[in-house]
Design a protein around this motif. Structure first.
Motif, PDB file in Angstrom:
ATOM      1  N   ARG A 117      -2.813  14.336   5.789  1.00  0.00           N
ATOM      2  CA  ARG A 117      -3.563  13.545   4.821  1.00  0.00           C
ATOM      3  C   ARG A 117      -5.059  13.755   5.031  1.00  0.00           C
ATOM      4  NH1 ARG A 117       0.565  13.377   2.780  1.00  0.00           N
ATOM      5  NH2 ARG A 117       1.778  11.624   1.996  1.00  0.00           N
ATOM      6  N   LEU A 146     -11.193   9.933   4.698  1.00  0.00           N
ATOM      7  CA  LEU A 146     -12.630   9.880   4.995  1.00  0.00           C
ATOM      8  C   LEU A 146     -13.179  11.271   5.339  1.00  0.00           C
ATOM      9  CD1 LEU A 146     -12.645   6.624   7.162  1.00  0.00           C
ATOM     10  CD2 LEU A 146     -13.565   6.867   4.860  1.00  0.00           C
ATOM     11  N   ASP A 201     -11.696  13.637   6.843  1.00  0.00           N
ATOM     12  CA  ASP A 201     -11.020  14.275   7.973  1.00  0.00           C
ATOM     13  C   ASP A 201      -9.580  14.597   7.581  1.00  0.00           C
ATOM     14  OD1 ASP A 201     -12.995  14.417   9.858  1.00  0.00           O
ATOM     15  OD2 ASP A 201     -12.551  12.454  10.731  1.00  0.00           O
ATOM     16  N   ALA A 211       2.822  10.944  11.849  1.00  0.00           N
ATOM     17  CA  ALA A 211       4.281  11.003  11.768  1.00  0.00           C
ATOM     18  C   ALA A 211       4.774   9.854  10.903  1.00  0.00           C
ATOM     19  CB  ALA A 211       4.876  10.902  13.166  1.00  0.00           C
ATOM     20  N   VAL A 212       5.834  10.098  10.166  1.00  0.00           N
ATOM     21  CA  VAL A 212       6.443   9.025   9.366  1.00  0.00           C
ATOM     22  C   VAL A 212       7.948   8.986   9.654  1.00  0.00           C
ATOM     23  CG1 VAL A 212       4.731   9.197   7.502  1.00  0.00           C
ATOM     24  CG2 VAL A 212       6.845  10.506   7.336  1.00  0.00           C
ATOM     25  N   GLY A 213       8.561   7.852   9.279  1.00  0.00           N
ATOM     26  CA  GLY A 213      10.008   7.692   9.477  1.00  0.00           C
ATOM     27  C   GLY A 213      10.377   7.698  10.951  1.00  0.00           C
ATOM     28  N   VAL A 250       8.078   8.747  14.077  1.00  0.00           N
ATOM     29  CA  VAL A 250       7.079   7.857  14.696  1.00  0.00           C
ATOM     30  C   VAL A 250       7.466   7.527  16.136  1.00  0.00           C
ATOM     31  CG1 VAL A 250       6.062   5.532  14.559  1.00  0.00           C
ATOM     32  CG2 VAL A 250       6.375   6.870  12.487  1.00  0.00           C
ATOM     33  N   MET A 269      -2.159  10.214  16.212  1.00  0.00           N
ATOM     34  CA  MET A 269      -2.477  11.049  15.067  1.00  0.00           C
ATOM     35  C   MET A 269      -3.308  12.221  15.552  1.00  0.00           C
ATOM     36  SD  MET A 269      -5.223   8.806  13.065  1.00  0.00           S
ATOM     37  CE  MET A 269      -6.806   8.459  13.721  1.00  0.00           C
ATOM     38  N   ALA A 310     -17.867   5.742   9.757  1.00  0.00           N
ATOM     39  CA  ALA A 310     -16.503   5.522   9.258  1.00  0.00           C
ATOM     40  C   ALA A 310     -15.518   6.468   9.946  1.00  0.00           C
ATOM     41  CB  ALA A 310     -16.476   5.723   7.741  1.00  0.00           C
ATOM     42  N   LYS A 311     -15.921   7.721  10.131  1.00  0.00           N
ATOM     43  CA  LYS A 311     -15.029   8.698  10.776  1.00  0.00           C
ATOM     44  C   LYS A 311     -14.747   8.321  12.223  1.00  0.00           C
ATOM     45  CE  LYS A 311     -16.027  12.851   8.156  1.00  0.00           C
ATOM     46  NZ  LYS A 311     -16.043  14.294   8.252  1.00  0.00           N
ATOM     47  N   LEU A 354     -12.273   5.221  12.265  1.00  0.00           N
ATOM     48  CA  LEU A 354     -10.898   5.334  11.757  1.00  0.00           C
ATOM     49  C   LEU A 354      -9.818   5.382  12.850  1.00  0.00           C
ATOM     50  CD1 LEU A 354      -9.088   5.624   9.210  1.00  0.00           C
ATOM     51  CD2 LEU A 354      -9.286   8.091   9.534  1.00  0.00           C
ATOM     52  N   PRO A 355      -9.909   6.310  13.836  1.00  0.00           N
ATOM     53  CA  PRO A 355      -8.827   6.335  14.833  1.00  0.00           C
ATOM     54  C   PRO A 355      -8.754   5.055  15.657  1.00  0.00           C
ATOM     55  CG  PRO A 355     -10.586   7.887  15.418  1.00  0.00           C
ATOM     56  CD  PRO A 355     -10.891   7.374  14.054  1.00  0.00           C
ATOM     57  N   LEU A 394      -7.031   2.396  13.448  1.00  0.00           N
ATOM     58  CA  LEU A 394      -5.599   2.667  13.274  1.00  0.00           C
ATOM     59  C   LEU A 394      -4.818   2.373  14.554  1.00  0.00           C
ATOM     60  CD1 LEU A 394      -5.595   5.939  11.149  1.00  0.00           C
ATOM     61  CD2 LEU A 394      -4.854   3.674  10.425  1.00  0.00           C
ATOM     62  N   ARG A 414       1.908  -0.167  13.235  1.00  0.00           N
ATOM     63  CA  ARG A 414       2.128   0.823  12.165  1.00  0.00           C
ATOM     64  C   ARG A 414       3.502   0.689  11.527  1.00  0.00           C
ATOM     65  NH1 ARG A 414      -0.569   6.290  14.523  1.00  0.00           N
ATOM     66  NH2 ARG A 414      -2.345   5.242  15.455  1.00  0.00           N
ATOM     67  N   TYR A 444       4.897   3.269   9.391  1.00  0.00           N
ATOM     68  CA  TYR A 444       4.961   4.548   8.689  1.00  0.00           C
ATOM     69  C   TYR A 444       6.430   4.897   8.436  1.00  0.00           C
ATOM     70  CZ  TYR A 444       0.041   5.321  10.017  1.00  0.00           C
ATOM     71  OH  TYR A 444      -1.316   5.235  10.185  1.00  0.00           O
ATOM     72  N   GLU A 445       7.084   4.067   7.604  1.00  0.00           N
ATOM     73  CA  GLU A 445       8.510   4.309   7.364  1.00  0.00           C
ATOM     74  C   GLU A 445       8.714   5.570   6.532  1.00  0.00           C
ATOM     75  OE1 GLU A 445       9.517   0.651   5.520  1.00  0.00           O
ATOM     76  OE2 GLU A 445       9.520  -0.427   7.418  1.00  0.00           O
ATOM     77  N   ASN A 446       7.786   5.818   5.649  1.00  0.00           N
ATOM     78  CA  ASN A 446       7.853   7.026   4.818  1.00  0.00           C
ATOM     79  C   ASN A 446       6.418   7.376   4.412  1.00  0.00           C
ATOM     80  OD1 ASN A 446       7.121   5.319   2.610  1.00  0.00           O
ATOM     81  ND2 ASN A 446       9.259   4.674   2.507  1.00  0.00           N
ATOM     82  N   GLU A 447       6.279   8.400   3.607  1.00  0.00           N
ATOM     83  CA  GLU A 447       4.926   8.842   3.251  1.00  0.00           C
ATOM     84  C   GLU A 447       4.155   7.764   2.490  1.00  0.00           C
ATOM     85  OE1 GLU A 447       4.210  12.747   1.866  1.00  0.00           O
ATOM     86  OE2 GLU A 447       5.990  13.581   2.805  1.00  0.00           O
ATOM     87  N   ALA A 504       2.901   5.093   4.906  1.00  0.00           N
ATOM     88  CA  ALA A 504       1.791   5.629   5.705  1.00  0.00           C
ATOM     89  C   ALA A 504       0.513   5.658   4.866  1.00  0.00           C
ATOM     90  CB  ALA A 504       2.134   7.024   6.207  1.00  0.00           C
ATOM     91  N   ASP A 505       0.641   6.097   3.611  1.00  0.00           N
ATOM     92  CA  ASP A 505      -0.528   6.147   2.718  1.00  0.00           C
ATOM     93  C   ASP A 505      -1.105   4.749   2.486  1.00  0.00           C
ATOM     94  OD1 ASP A 505      -0.440   8.857   2.454  1.00  0.00           O
ATOM     95  OD2 ASP A 505       0.739   8.846   0.626  1.00  0.00           O
ATOM     96  N   LEU A 555      -3.013   3.753   5.637  1.00  0.00           N
ATOM     97  CA  LEU A 555      -4.259   4.514   5.776  1.00  0.00           C
ATOM     98  C   LEU A 555      -5.290   4.003   4.770  1.00  0.00           C
ATOM     99  CD1 LEU A 555      -2.782   8.112   6.230  1.00  0.00           C
ATOM    100  CD2 LEU A 555      -3.993   6.789   7.964  1.00  0.00           C
ATOM    101  N   VAL A 612      -8.983   2.355   5.476  1.00  0.00           N
ATOM    102  CA  VAL A 612     -10.221   2.853   4.842  1.00  0.00           C
ATOM    103  C   VAL A 612     -10.957   1.701   4.145  1.00  0.00           C
ATOM    104  CG1 VAL A 612     -11.132   4.363   3.034  1.00  0.00           C
ATOM    105  CG2 VAL A 612      -9.404   5.219   4.612  1.00  0.00           C
TER     106      VAL A 612
END
Lengths: 87, 238
Positions: A10, A13, A15, A20-22, A25, A31, B178-179, B182-183, B186, B191, B193-196, B199-200, B203, B207
């Motif tokens: 992805r 910002l 970068d 990882a997903v599902g 993870v 990341m 901001a950069k 971010l980490p 997060l 988290r 992040y079950e699927n894309e 996760a989106d 994220l 942001v």
């Protein structure tokens, strides 16, 4: 060689992040931030390209020699292997 | 035992297995409320046993407590544009300042320095507050999960700053880009992040948060001078 299922790239910002997903993870909860070169390589592997083909892309994109490009791709692939991102 | 709560402005009905957990959460109970809730959680023994194994605890009521926290955090993340954010939070001048760091770094200690040093500071939550983006405002909410010292109140405030703590001999405050933020942001959020898509979603939430609060790296020691230096750097009023 392919990117293991569950790793996604992805742009956030400005970068490039691999997360990882599902179920993935469970084994990769951090990341990875990629620079432009390693992002191109990640995408190349994701598309199913061979190292040689990715090196061609890299050589063209950055106007570097094919040998240098192959060496760069191999180096990034080694890192991906260590992180268990590719199989 | 059935109790209704309001946590992070979310109405939650919980059918507890253990009364001790209801007592633990009682500051957030809506006494006498019998209306519709956003979320209903019924705790069963089998769920508690799974939670005890997952969170490696021998205490069934602690298992129930963590199970409820996980269910509420997941609901808020999926439905209320929010997240559980591991940190110690103070409220000063109606603003929340969040101190975050890996466990053992001293976020509670630094928050206590503020409370001890300034008359206008209270501890909003000492361990697990929720954050939500409400009408484009980043809000921090206290929760019943207030850390081992059980410090916190049932209150909320707009987030002024998130400070990531590092120990140092001399106090210093650095604003992060901001950069850079971010980490760090997060890493402190649970988290999903079950699927894309999920996760989106997370994220995007991170942001939004980074774009609406100031994020700092603060270098602090255990002395009062650290609270003064950080307040000067973040609020500029001392």
């Amino acid at each position: 060689m392919k990117i293991k299922e569950g790793f996604v790239l992805r742009e956030v910002l400005g970068d490039y992040l691999v997360v990882a997903v599902g179920d993935r993870v469970k084994e990769f909860n951090g990341m990875l931030t990629l620079n432009a070169t390693s992002k191109l390589i990640f995408e190349g592997i994701k598309k199913g390209l061979e190292i040689d083909q990715i090196a061609d892309l890299l050589a063209c994109e950055y106007e570097i020699s094919k040998d240098k490009a192959v060496s760069d791709v191999n180096s990034v692939v080694e890192t991906f292997k260590k992180l268990n991102i590719v199989e | 035992m059935k109790v209704c709560y309001k946590i992070a402005d979310v109405l939650i009905e919980i059918n507890h297995l253990f009364d001790s957990v209801a007592r633990y959460m009682e500051n957030f109970a809506l006494k006498g409320y019998n209306g519709v809730c956003d979320l209903t959680i019924s705790v069963y023994r089998a769920d508690v046993e799974r939670a005890m194994a997952l969170y490696e605890t021998n205490s069934p009521d602690h298992g129930e407590c963590l199970l409820i926290l996980a269910k509420i955090a997941e609901f808020i993340y999926k439905n209320k544009n929010g997240a559980l954010f591991h940190s110690s939070v103070i409220k000063v001048k109606n603003k929340a300042i969040m101190f975050s760091a890996p466990s053992g770094t001293g976020k509670s200690t630094h928050a206590r320095l503020w409370v001890d040093s300034f008359d206008d500071v209270i501890c909003l939550n000492d361990d697990k507050p929720f954050i939500r983006n409400v009408l484009s405002l980043p809000i921090c909410y206290g929760s019943p999960w207030q850390g081992k010292h059980r410090k916190g109140v049932n209150d909320s405030a707009v987030i002024e700053a998130i400070c990531f703590i590092e120990r140092a001999n001399e106090p210093k405050v650095e604003r992060l880009s901001a950069k850079q933020a971010l980490p760090l942001i997060l890493n402190q959020m649970v988290r999903y992040y079950e699927n894309e898509n999920s996760a989106d979603q997370q994220l995007e939430f991170a942001v939004q948060l980074i774009n609406s609060v100031k994020v700092y790296k603060i270098y602090v020691n255990m002395e009062r001078e650290s609270a003064i230096a950080v307040r000067r750097g973040v609020l500029g009023d001392v």
